[in-house]
Write a protein that holds these residues in place. Structure first.
Motif, PDB file in Angstrom:
ATOM      1  N   UNK A 232      18.998  -9.705-116.955  1.00  0.00           N
ATOM      2  CA  UNK A 232      19.529 -10.288-115.921  1.00  0.00           C
ATOM      3  C   UNK A 232      18.565 -10.005-114.548  1.00  0.00           C
ATOM      4  N   UNK A 233      17.834  -8.742-114.653  1.00  0.00           N
ATOM      5  CA  UNK A 233      17.253  -8.542-113.085  1.00  0.00           C
ATOM      6  C   UNK A 233      16.124  -9.213-113.820  1.00  0.00           C
ATOM      7  N   UNK A 234      15.478  -9.144-115.180  1.00  0.00           N
ATOM      8  CA  UNK A 234      14.402 -10.454-115.476  1.00  0.00           C
ATOM      9  C   UNK A 234      14.302 -11.523-115.167  1.00  0.00           C
ATOM     10  N   UNK A 235      15.475 -11.962-115.432  1.00  0.00           N
ATOM     11  CA  UNK A 235      15.888 -13.294-115.077  1.00  0.00           C
ATOM     12  C   UNK A 235      16.081 -14.229-113.708  1.00  0.00           C
ATOM     13  N   UNK A 236      16.481 -12.845-113.168  1.00  0.00           N
ATOM     14  CA  UNK A 236      16.681 -13.481-111.143  1.00  0.00           C
ATOM     15  C   UNK A 236      14.774 -13.073-110.579  1.00  0.00           C
ATOM     16  N   UNK A 237      14.482 -12.251-111.110  1.00  0.00           N
ATOM     17  CA  UNK A 237      12.666 -11.904-110.599  1.00  0.00           C
ATOM     18  C   UNK A 237      11.393 -11.510-111.192  1.00  0.00           C
ATOM     19  N   UNK A 238      11.441 -12.212-112.577  1.00  0.00           N
ATOM     20  CA  UNK A 238      10.243 -11.412-113.045  1.00  0.00           C
ATOM     21  C   UNK A 238      10.461 -10.221-114.186  1.00  0.00           C
ATOM     22  N   UNK A 239       9.150 -10.683-114.710  1.00  0.00           N
ATOM     23  CA  UNK A 239       9.287  -9.360-116.183  1.00  0.00           C
ATOM     24  C   UNK A 239       8.941  -8.130-115.154  1.00  0.00           C
ATOM     25  N   UNK A 240      10.017  -7.019-114.965  1.00  0.00           N
ATOM     26  CA  UNK A 240       9.903  -5.082-115.127  1.00  0.00           C
ATOM     27  C   UNK A 240       8.666  -4.766-115.961  1.00  0.00           C
ATOM     28  N   UNK A 241       8.386  -3.944-115.624  1.00  0.00           N
ATOM     29  CA  UNK A 241       7.305  -2.412-116.398  1.00  0.00           C
ATOM     30  C   UNK A 241       8.781  -1.441-116.896  1.00  0.00           C
ATOM     31  N   UNK A 242       8.147  -1.599-117.869  1.00  0.00           N
ATOM     32  CA  UNK A 242       9.326  -0.533-118.081  1.00  0.00           C
ATOM     33  C   UNK A 242       9.547   0.958-117.164  1.00  0.00           C
ATOM     34  N   UNK A 243       8.465   0.765-116.546  1.00  0.00           N
ATOM     35  CA  UNK A 243       9.198   2.147-115.055  1.00  0.00           C
ATOM     36  C   UNK A 243       9.452   1.905-114.178  1.00  0.00           C
ATOM     37  N   UNK A 244       9.961   0.528-114.443  1.00  0.00           N
ATOM     38  CA  UNK A 244      10.848  -0.300-113.044  1.00  0.00           C
ATOM     39  C   UNK A 244      11.864  -0.605-113.463  1.00  0.00           C
ATOM     40  N   UNK A 245      12.485  -0.856-114.987  1.00  0.00           N
ATOM     41  CA  UNK A 245      13.421  -1.119-115.856  1.00  0.00           C
ATOM     42  C   UNK A 245      13.935   0.008-115.114  1.00  0.00           C
ATOM     43  N   UNK A 246      13.191   1.648-116.143  1.00  0.00           N
ATOM     44  CA  UNK A 246      14.166   3.105-115.870  1.00  0.00           C
ATOM     45  C   UNK A 246      14.910   3.483-114.906  1.00  0.00           C
ATOM     46  N   UNK A 247      13.991   2.606-113.578  1.00  0.00           N
ATOM     47  CA  UNK A 247      14.597   2.674-112.464  1.00  0.00           C
ATOM     48  C   UNK A 247      15.448   2.337-111.993  1.00  0.00           C
ATOM     49  N   UNK A 248      15.644   1.210-111.976  1.00  0.00           N
ATOM     50  CA  UNK A 248      17.120  -0.155-111.812  1.00  0.00           C
ATOM     51  C   UNK A 248      18.288   0.919-112.400  1.00  0.00           C
ATOM     52  N   UNK A 249      18.101   1.149-114.020  1.00  0.00           N
ATOM     53  CA  UNK A 249      18.907   2.009-114.965  1.00  0.00           C
ATOM     54  C   UNK A 249      19.313   3.567-114.150  1.00  0.00           C
ATOM     55  N   UNK A 250      18.290   4.403-114.391  1.00  0.00           N
ATOM     56  CA  UNK A 250      18.358   5.601-113.850  1.00  0.00           C
ATOM     57  C   UNK A 250      19.331   5.653-112.256  1.00  0.00           C
ATOM     58  N   UNK A 251      19.016   5.194-111.164  1.00  0.00           N
ATOM     59  CA  UNK A 251      19.763   5.264-110.032  1.00  0.00           C
ATOM     60  C   UNK A 251      20.333   4.020-110.158  1.00  0.00           C
ATOM     61  N   UNK A 252      21.044   3.435-110.449  1.00  0.00           N
ATOM     62  CA  UNK A 252      22.479   3.163-109.663  1.00  0.00           C
ATOM     63  C   UNK A 252      23.117   2.486-109.219  1.00  0.00           C
ATOM     64  N   UNK A 253      23.422   1.808-108.797  1.00  0.00           N
ATOM     65  CA  UNK A 253      24.004   1.615-107.015  1.00  0.00           C
ATOM     66  C   UNK A 253      23.330   2.085-106.191  1.00  0.00           C
ATOM     67  N   UNK A 254      22.879   3.042-106.195  1.00  0.00           N
ATOM     68  CA  UNK A 254      21.892   4.148-104.887  1.00  0.00           C
ATOM     69  C   UNK A 254      20.446   3.274-105.076  1.00  0.00           C
ATOM     70  N   UNK A 255      20.121   2.294-105.444  1.00  0.00           N
ATOM     71  CA  UNK A 255      18.419   1.978-104.958  1.00  0.00           C
ATOM     72  C   UNK A 255      18.239   0.272-105.528  1.00  0.00           C
ATOM     73  N   UNK A 256      17.644  -0.030-104.819  1.00  0.00           N
ATOM     74  CA  UNK A 256      17.825  -1.806-104.193  1.00  0.00           C
ATOM     75  C   UNK A 256      16.365  -2.148-104.747  1.00  0.00           C
ATOM     76  N   UNK A 257      15.672  -2.478-105.674  1.00  0.00           N
ATOM     77  CA  UNK A 257      14.320  -3.072-105.848  1.00  0.00           C
ATOM     78  C   UNK A 257      13.861  -4.266-104.882  1.00  0.00           C
ATOM     79  N   UNK A 258      12.751  -4.606-104.890  1.00  0.00           N
ATOM     80  CA  UNK A 258      12.256  -5.566-104.430  1.00  0.00           C
ATOM     81  C   UNK A 258      11.179  -6.131-105.095  1.00  0.00           C
ATOM     82  N   UNK A 259      10.740  -7.393-105.804  1.00  0.00           N
ATOM     83  CA  UNK A 259      10.275  -7.629-106.776  1.00  0.00           C
ATOM     84  C   UNK A 259      10.477  -9.041-106.237  1.00  0.00           C
TER      85      UNK A 259
END
Length: 191
Positions: free
Chosen positions: A77-104
């Motif tokens: 859903x994030x990729x649908x919303x903001x475009x393709x994420x690198x594997x490392x970016x996707x991992x950040x999103x999953x690892x820090x659920x709730x505590x980390x907001x990404x901007x792309x």
């Protein structure tokens, strides 16, 4: 004027069996909900509904140009919303659920960890705004009585999860600039 028109605000306990379906219905109809997030109470609407977003901006007395953070249920859903994420970016999103907001691509998003918010995001097939339920530049609100006092008659639905424990808002990290835009629970080093 949008603010003088009284809205009938429904109030439901977060642990009520009907709370999620009532929230989903409200979002689908273009309504505005207040619900618990990882830190304070948040104001939610369908992130693709321009009219609902305008209402929230007015309600919070928020600068138009300030980005609105949204909840996404998954990397997909994030990729649908903001475009393709690198594997490392996707991992950040999953690892820090709730505590980390990404901007792309000028869009801010995170996966929720708070129980109610997570269930809501998983069942709603579009991003949901999660800006703090307060007037812009004022302290976030953790107290349910304060929420009811401030927002009854101004939003469509309030999800009552009682008083929330005080936690810092999420760390906001720009993927493009590779820097922290707002300090929070996740350190730059951890990212």
């Amino acid at each position: 004027d949008i603010m003088t028109k009284k809205t009938i605000t429904k109030i439901i306990r977060a642990d009520d069996k009907l709370a999620i379906s009532l929230a989903l219905l409200t979002l689908k109809k273009g309504g505005i909900i207040i619900y618990p997030s990882e830190s304070s109470y948040g104001i939610g609407c369908d992130a693709h509904n321009r009219k609902a977003i305008e209402k929230i901006i007015k309600l919070k007395n928020r600068p138009q140009e300030k980005r609105m953070i949204v909840y996404v249920s998954s990397v997909k859903m994030a990729e649908k919303y903001c475009g393709r994420l690198r594997k490392s970016e996707a991992n950040l999103l999953k690892k820090f659920r709730g505590d980390l907001t990404l901007v792309k691509n000028n869009k801010s998003f995170r996966i929720p960890s708070q129980k109610f918010a997570r269930r809501l995001a998983n069942k709603y097939d579009k991003p949901i705004t999660t800006t703090s339920a307060n007037i812009s530049d004022k302290e976030p609100i953790y107290n349910i009585r304060e929420i009811l006092r401030m927002f009854s008659g101004k939003v469509d639905l309030i999800i009552d999860a009682g008083d929330l424990p005080k936690r810092r808002p999420s760390t906001v990290f720009s993927l493009k600039e590779k820097k922290v835009l707002r300090r929070g629970p996740v350190s730059e080093k951890a990212i």
